[in-house]
Scaffold this motif. Structure first.
Motif, PDB file in Angstrom:
ATOM      1  N   SER A 204       0.681  -1.343   0.191  1.00 50.72           N
ATOM      2  CA  SER A 204      -0.468   0.201  -0.170  1.00 50.72           C
ATOM      3  C   SER A 204       0.868   1.145   0.217  1.00 50.72           C
ATOM      4  CB  SER A 204      -1.530  -0.106   1.295  1.00 50.72           C
ATOM      5  OG  SER A 204      -1.438   1.383   1.251  1.00 50.72           O
ATOM      6  N   MET A 205       1.217   1.633  -0.822  1.00 53.56           N
ATOM      7  CA  MET A 205       1.953   2.872  -1.461  1.00 53.56           C
ATOM      8  C   MET A 205       1.369   3.621  -2.210  1.00 53.56           C
ATOM      9  SD  MET A 205       5.185   1.463  -2.229  1.00 53.56           S
ATOM     10  CE  MET A 205       5.206   0.738  -3.756  1.00 53.56           C
ATOM     11  N   GLY A 206       1.135   5.035  -2.244  1.00 54.21           N
ATOM     12  CA  GLY A 206       0.840   6.551  -2.927  1.00 54.21           C
ATOM     13  C   GLY A 206      -0.483   6.950  -2.691  1.00 54.21           C
ATOM     14  N   MET A 207      -0.384   8.198  -2.786  1.00 52.27           N
ATOM     15  CA  MET A 207      -1.383   8.765  -1.746  1.00 52.27           C
ATOM     16  C   MET A 207      -1.622  10.199  -3.507  1.00 52.27           C
ATOM     17  SD  MET A 207      -0.353  10.004   1.176  1.00 52.27           S
ATOM     18  CE  MET A 207      -0.410  11.378   1.636  1.00 52.27           C
ATOM     19  N   SER A 208      -2.273  10.954  -3.639  1.00 53.25           N
ATOM     20  CA  SER A 208      -3.045  11.859  -4.637  1.00 53.25           C
ATOM     21  C   SER A 208      -2.174  12.475  -4.790  1.00 53.25           C
ATOM     22  CB  SER A 208      -3.762  13.102  -4.007  1.00 53.25           C
ATOM     23  OG  SER A 208      -4.878  12.307  -3.742  1.00 53.25           O
ATOM     24  N   GLY A 209      -0.279  12.839  -3.775  1.00 52.78           N
ATOM     25  CA  GLY A 209       0.715  13.126  -5.521  1.00 52.78           C
ATOM     26  C   GLY A 209       1.140  12.530  -5.994  1.00 52.78           C
ATOM     27  N   GLY A 218       4.780  -0.860  -8.288  1.00 51.53           N
ATOM     28  CA  GLY A 218       5.033  -2.255  -7.510  1.00 51.53           C
ATOM     29  C   GLY A 218       3.773  -2.047  -6.398  1.00 51.53           C
ATOM     30  N   ALA A 219       3.093  -0.957  -6.106  1.00 51.52           N
ATOM     31  CA  ALA A 219       2.046  -0.668  -5.777  1.00 51.52           C
ATOM     32  C   ALA A 219       0.912  -1.846  -5.630  1.00 51.52           C
ATOM     33  CB  ALA A 219       1.415   0.340  -5.725  1.00 51.52           C
ATOM     34  N   THR A 220       0.250  -2.281  -4.537  1.00 54.07           N
ATOM     35  CA  THR A 220      -1.135  -2.803  -5.134  1.00 54.07           C
ATOM     36  C   THR A 220      -2.757  -2.281  -4.898  1.00 54.07           C
ATOM     37  OG1 THR A 220      -1.372  -4.388  -3.350  1.00 54.07           O
ATOM     38  CG2 THR A 220       0.055  -5.056  -4.612  1.00 54.07           C
ATOM     39  N   ILE A 221      -2.169  -1.240  -3.833  1.00 53.46           N
ATOM     40  CA  ILE A 221      -2.904  -0.954  -2.939  1.00 53.46           C
ATOM     41  C   ILE A 221      -2.219   1.131  -3.805  1.00 53.46           C
ATOM     42  CG2 ILE A 221      -4.337   0.278  -0.597  1.00 53.46           C
ATOM     43  CD1 ILE A 221      -3.748  -2.896  -0.069  1.00 53.46           C
ATOM     44  N   VAL A 222      -3.478   1.729  -3.432  1.00 57.40           N
ATOM     45  CA  VAL A 222      -3.383   2.781  -3.546  1.00 57.40           C
ATOM     46  C   VAL A 222      -3.957   3.945  -2.993  1.00 57.40           C
ATOM     47  CG1 VAL A 222      -1.861   3.117  -5.243  1.00 57.40           C
ATOM     48  CG2 VAL A 222      -4.930   4.293  -5.879  1.00 57.40           C
ATOM     49  N   ARG A 223      -3.694   4.929  -1.610  1.00 53.50           N
ATOM     50  CA  ARG A 223      -4.651   5.354  -0.713  1.00 53.50           C
ATOM     51  C   ARG A 223      -4.989   7.353  -1.491  1.00 53.50           C
ATOM     52  NH1 ARG A 223      -0.353   3.790   1.728  1.00 53.50           N
ATOM     53  NH2 ARG A 223       0.264   6.337   2.191  1.00 53.50           N
ATOM     54  N   ILE A 224      -6.063   7.251  -1.944  1.00 55.25           N
ATOM     55  CA  ILE A 224      -6.547   8.582  -2.793  1.00 55.25           C
ATOM     56  C   ILE A 224      -7.123   9.584  -1.870  1.00 55.25           C
ATOM     57  CG2 ILE A 224      -7.041   9.578  -4.901  1.00 55.25           C
ATOM     58  CD1 ILE A 224      -5.165   7.754  -6.130  1.00 55.25           C
ATOM     59  N   GLY A 225      -7.147  10.849  -1.773  1.00 54.06           N
ATOM     60  CA  GLY A 225      -7.906  11.786  -0.438  1.00 54.06           C
ATOM     61  C   GLY A 225      -8.362  12.478  -1.657  1.00 54.06           C
TER      62      GLY A 225
END
Ligand SMILES: *Cc1c(COP(=O)(O)O)cnc(C)c1O
Length: 235
Positions: A204-209, A218-225
């Motif tokens: 789980s890595m990566g956000m809006s920016g 290789g992120a399998t989950i992104v957390r976007i707010g």
């Protein structure tokens, strides 16, 4: 903004984010559905969170346990997979687990054990990720990479399903530098699995920016707010 204009804008944002995530996956020769989006609803109230669910986002992230359980109770008639993405104190574990969340922010052995024990007591298996402090930022939460092998050697045998690692780039990190940190997270995962034999399939890595950089690594989950609430909240 009227409620219906807000709902329209959120729907539009959700579709844009889905397109961008799928495009980033394809650009790195990964299947379009290889990356799950957690819509981070921490910026908005329950009514606005419901608009995001209506738009089609059924996996939601909150950083505060008490907000997560309040929203989960108010939105009980909706199908939502909740993810906790912020710090959890052990005295909040019992109430939180009743919502059946995935806990992405496990940052100590004691917390992991408390989640396992309470899950057993509630007759459930809780999906967890270990939060890694990959940027070495002192202000940041998360386990240091050096703490992980020991923790993986003594995992609770029941009550939790350890699915992988969660990481955040350091504050104010430019995307190119964030990408290096995400690559390090993936390499750390590979080393840990080699050393301990524990499979850690999810990253789980990566956000809006910086979700494009995370997907490249290789992120399998992104957390976007914030991108989901563009034009709806002050940013
Ligand atoms: C707030 C938050 C996010 C979402 O960040 P945006 O930049 O708004 O997309 C993701 N992960 C964690 C851990 C957060 O606290």
């Amino acid at each position: 903004m009227t409620d219906s204009a807000t709902a329209d804008r959120i729907r539009e944002n959700w579709h844009c984010v889905q397109d961008d995530v799928q495009q980033a996956a394809r650009a790195h020769s990964r299947p379009a559905d290889a990356v799950q989006i957690v819509g981070v609803s921490k910026y908005v109230d329950t009514a606005t969170t419901a608009m995001l669910i209506d738009a089609g986002c059924h996996c939601l992230g909150e950083s505060r346990p008490q907000v997560l359980w309040q929203k989960a109770e108010q939105l009980m008639d909706q199908e939502v997979a909740w993810h906790l993405i912020g710090h959890l104190q052990r005295n909040k574990v019992r109430r939180l687990l009743k919502c059946g969340p995935c806990i992405e922010s496990v940052d100590s052995q004691r917390l992991l054990q408390a989640i396992a024990d309470e899950s057993l007591a509630q007759g459930r298996v809780t999906r967890v990720l270990l939060e890694v402090n990959i940027s070495g930022d002192e202000a940041k939460t998360g386990l240091l990479p050096a703490e992980l092998p020991g923790l993986l050697e003594s995992l609770p045998s029941q009550g939790v399903q350890l699915d992988g690692l969660m990481a955040m780039a350091g504050w104010g990190t430019a995307p190119a530098e964030a990408r290096k940190q995400f690559a390090e997270t993936r390499l750390l995962r590979d080393r840990l699995t080699d050393q301990t034999g524990v499979p850690l399939p999810h990253l789980s890595m990566g956000m809006s920016g910086d979700f494009r950089e995370a997907i490249a690594e290789g992120a399998t989950i992104v957390r976007i707010g914030s991108r989901l609430f563009e034009g709806v909240i002050q940013q």
